[in-house]
Design a protein around this motif. Structure first.
Motif, PDB file in Angstrom:
ATOM      1  N   TYR A   1       1.069   2.765  16.934  1.00 52.78           N
ATOM      2  CA  TYR A   1       0.895   4.064  16.470  1.00 52.78           C
ATOM      3  C   TYR A   1       1.371   4.819  18.446  1.00 52.78           C
ATOM      4  CZ  TYR A   1      -3.296   3.484  14.346  1.00 52.78           C
ATOM      5  OH  TYR A   1      -3.781   2.959  13.467  1.00 52.78           O
ATOM      6  N   GLY A   2       1.803   4.021  19.129  1.00 58.07           N
ATOM      7  CA  GLY A   2       3.190   5.184  20.756  1.00 58.07           C
ATOM      8  C   GLY A   2       1.860   5.207  21.734  1.00 58.07           C
ATOM      9  N   ALA A   3       2.582   5.660  22.448  1.00 55.89           N
ATOM     10  CA  ALA A   3       1.510   5.883  23.559  1.00 55.89           C
ATOM     11  C   ALA A   3       1.300   6.702  23.857  1.00 55.89           C
ATOM     12  CB  ALA A   3       2.003   5.722  24.985  1.00 55.89           C
ATOM     13  N   ARG A   4       2.027   7.932  23.436  1.00 59.00           N
ATOM     14  CA  ARG A   4       1.923   9.435  23.855  1.00 59.00           C
ATOM     15  C   ARG A   4       0.806   9.783  22.436  1.00 59.00           C
ATOM     16  NH1 ARG A   4       6.596  13.477  23.516  1.00 59.00           N
ATOM     17  NH2 ARG A   4       6.838  12.430  21.389  1.00 59.00           N
ATOM     18  N   PRO A   5       0.573   9.774  21.368  1.00 57.56           N
ATOM     19  CA  PRO A   5      -0.487   9.892  20.710  1.00 57.56           C
ATOM     20  C   PRO A   5      -1.635   9.504  20.790  1.00 57.56           C
ATOM     21  CG  PRO A   5       1.156   8.541  19.569  1.00 57.56           C
ATOM     22  CD  PRO A   5       1.621   9.168  21.034  1.00 57.56           C
TER      23      PRO A   5
ATOM     24  N   PHE B   1      -1.182   3.152  30.145  1.00 57.04           N
ATOM     25  CA  PHE B   1      -0.132   3.822  29.782  1.00 57.04           C
ATOM     26  C   PHE B   1       0.938   4.049  30.317  1.00 57.04           C
ATOM     27  CE2 PHE B   1      -1.481   3.706  25.500  1.00 57.04           C
ATOM     28  CZ  PHE B   1      -2.288   2.043  25.247  1.00 57.04           C
ATOM     29  N   VAL B   2       0.052   5.569  31.416  1.00 62.04           N
ATOM     30  CA  VAL B   2       1.124   5.926  32.826  1.00 62.04           C
ATOM     31  C   VAL B   2       1.757   5.523  33.075  1.00 62.04           C
ATOM     32  CG1 VAL B   2       0.682   7.231  34.639  1.00 62.04           C
ATOM     33  CG2 VAL B   2      -0.313   8.119  32.392  1.00 62.04           C
TER      34      VAL B   2
ATOM     35  N   GLN C   1       7.997  13.038  27.730  1.00 60.69           N
ATOM     36  CA  GLN C   1       8.969  12.461  27.412  1.00 60.69           C
ATOM     37  C   GLN C   1       9.126  10.617  27.781  1.00 60.69           C
ATOM     38  OE1 GLN C   1      12.350  14.069  28.058  1.00 60.69           O
ATOM     39  NE2 GLN C   1      11.925  16.218  27.594  1.00 60.69           N
ATOM     40  N   MET C   2       8.125  10.143  28.311  1.00 56.66           N
ATOM     41  CA  MET C   2       7.758   9.131  28.916  1.00 56.66           C
ATOM     42  C   MET C   2       6.821   8.251  28.427  1.00 56.66           C
ATOM     43  SD  MET C   2       9.963   9.126  32.828  1.00 56.66           S
ATOM     44  CE  MET C   2      11.481   8.954  33.199  1.00 56.66           C
ATOM     45  N   LEU C   3       6.507   9.397  27.572  1.00 61.88           N
ATOM     46  CA  LEU C   3       4.919   8.437  27.262  1.00 61.88           C
ATOM     47  C   LEU C   3       5.465   7.852  25.878  1.00 61.88           C
ATOM     48  CD1 LEU C   3       1.541   9.659  28.521  1.00 61.88           C
ATOM     49  CD2 LEU C   3       2.325   7.491  28.711  1.00 61.88           C
TER      50      LEU C   3
END
Length: 388
Positions: free
Chosen positions: A277-281, A323-324, A385-387
């Motif tokens: 799913y990706g880190a940001r969501p 994730f950060v 933007q980096m997540l």
């Protein structure tokens, strides 16, 4: 820039060590969790030994946050001259010495100095092990930090549980930490010898202090808010159950247990979720879930419903740190040091701030404030933007 392992490294010299190398980072993260869990679990006993008031204890904890802020030039210069592998060894050994110093500090001023040193050494060690882990992620292309932070969480639970056992046996913190330091130092050196990390110095900015800039500032802010929330829940969730619901001494600590266990479980599967799913969501939706769980705890009719709220909060906030740190570490050691400094200072500054809110406005408002922090994490994460 991440450098390949040099031909003269321990790993390449010894194929047998290379085969077992993946176990080094889990050991280091677990060890760090045990150290910090042991310290947190004995705070009441140490405060009682030096006869420190609640307000003075807040100042002691703030010294740890100040130490984390002051750690930036130390961690960045050690990484720049020694590389991650040697930095984690030296800072880890120093952290164990500081732990003993905290346990035997006879006065409040000496305890404050020891906790200031804890902030410096713990933050430097944290930067080094996360730098080694993100370097490995870059080389392998495989996300691992969530699982590693999960093991750190498990180590924290083990350290706190051991602290409770030592307290029940009437073993004073100084003796407890001295008994702990020897085996942990041996384990640290064992992990160091088999760690697949570059000994070459990293290129870092030589500044006395530097806040992350640009997109990195968003990562630092997320880490700061996330660690404030985690640290506040760790120190005050049990107090909330006891004061607001009249929970027993046996029930009140289960708030932190519920939070930590769900955080551990979520981190163990976080890397697979990130790949899908990706880190940001995940960070954004998780932080909103954490906020909802904390508000549920605040509005609960009894302590048992509140326990469920804290468990939900642990599930939601679990993936913030891994994730950060992964995103910051991908930008290099200097970026990771700046973000980690902000994040680690938040974990030590959060509890005394929450204590001041609780003193003035009550525990319900204080826990609701932590829920607000979680909602703010979601807002900032959605714009980072980096997540990825």
């Amino acid at each position: 820039m991440q450098n390949p392992v040099p031909a003269t490294s321990t790993v390449s010299r010894n194929p047998a060590i290379a085969l077992v190398q993946p176990h080094a980072l889990p050991i280091l993260f677990t060890l760090f969790g045990v150290i910090m869990g042991s310290w947190a679990g004995r705070i009441p006993a140490m405060a009682e030994r030096v006869h420190v008031s609640h307000s003075a204890l807040s100042m002691v904890l703030l010294c740890g946050g100040l130490g984390a802020v002051l750690s930036y030039p130390i961690s960045s210069r050690m990484m720049g001259s020694l590389g991650a592998r040697k930095t984690l060894l030296f800072s880890g050994l120093a952290l164990l010495c500081v732990l003993i110093a905290i346990g035997v500090a006879p006065t409040v001023p000496l305890l404050m100095m020891a906790v200031l040193s804890l902030g410096i050494t713990a933050s430097t060690f944290d930067v080094a092990i996360n730098s080694a882990a993100t370097s490995r992620e870059t080389r392998t292309g495989k996300s691992e930090l969530s699982k590693l932070h999960g093991l750190g969480c498990a180590g924290g639970l083990a350290g706190a549980t051991l602290g409770s056992l030592m307290a029940s046996l009437h073993i004073v913190p100084g003796t407890h930490f001295l008994m702990l330091a020897g085996p942990l130092a041996a384990l640290l050196y064992f992990a160091y010898t088999m760690l697949d990390a570059d000994d070459a110095p990293a290129t870092v900015e030589k500044k006395s202090f530097s806040l992350p800039r640009g997109p990195l500032l968003f990562l630092g802010l997320i880490g700061f808010l996330g660690s404030m929330a985690e640290g506040s829940i760790a120190d005050w969730s049990g107090v909330f159950l006891k004061e607001h619901f009249g929970a027993s001494d046996g029930l009140a600590p289960l708030a932190l247990s519920a939070f930590s266990v769900m955080m551990l479980l979520a981190r163990l599967v976080g890397d697979k979720l990130k790949a899908r799913y990706g880190a940001r969501p995940l960070v954004t939706s998780g932080a909103m879930l954490g906020a909802a769980g904390l508000m549920f705890a605040v509005l609960s009719p009894n302590a048992y419903f509140a326990l469920f709220g804290f468990a939900v909060a642990g599930l939601g906030l679990a993936l913030v740190f891994p994730f950060v740190f992964s995103a910051a570490g991908a930008q290099g050691p200097a970026a990771l040091a700046g973000v980690a400094t902000m994040a680690y200072s938040g974990s030590l500054m959060g509890p005394p701030v929450l204590g001041a809110i609780a003193q003035g406005l009550g525990m319900q408002i204080a826990i609701a404030y932590v829920g607000g922090l979680a909602a703010l994490i979601a807002f900032v994460a959605s714009r980072s933007q980096m997540l990825k």
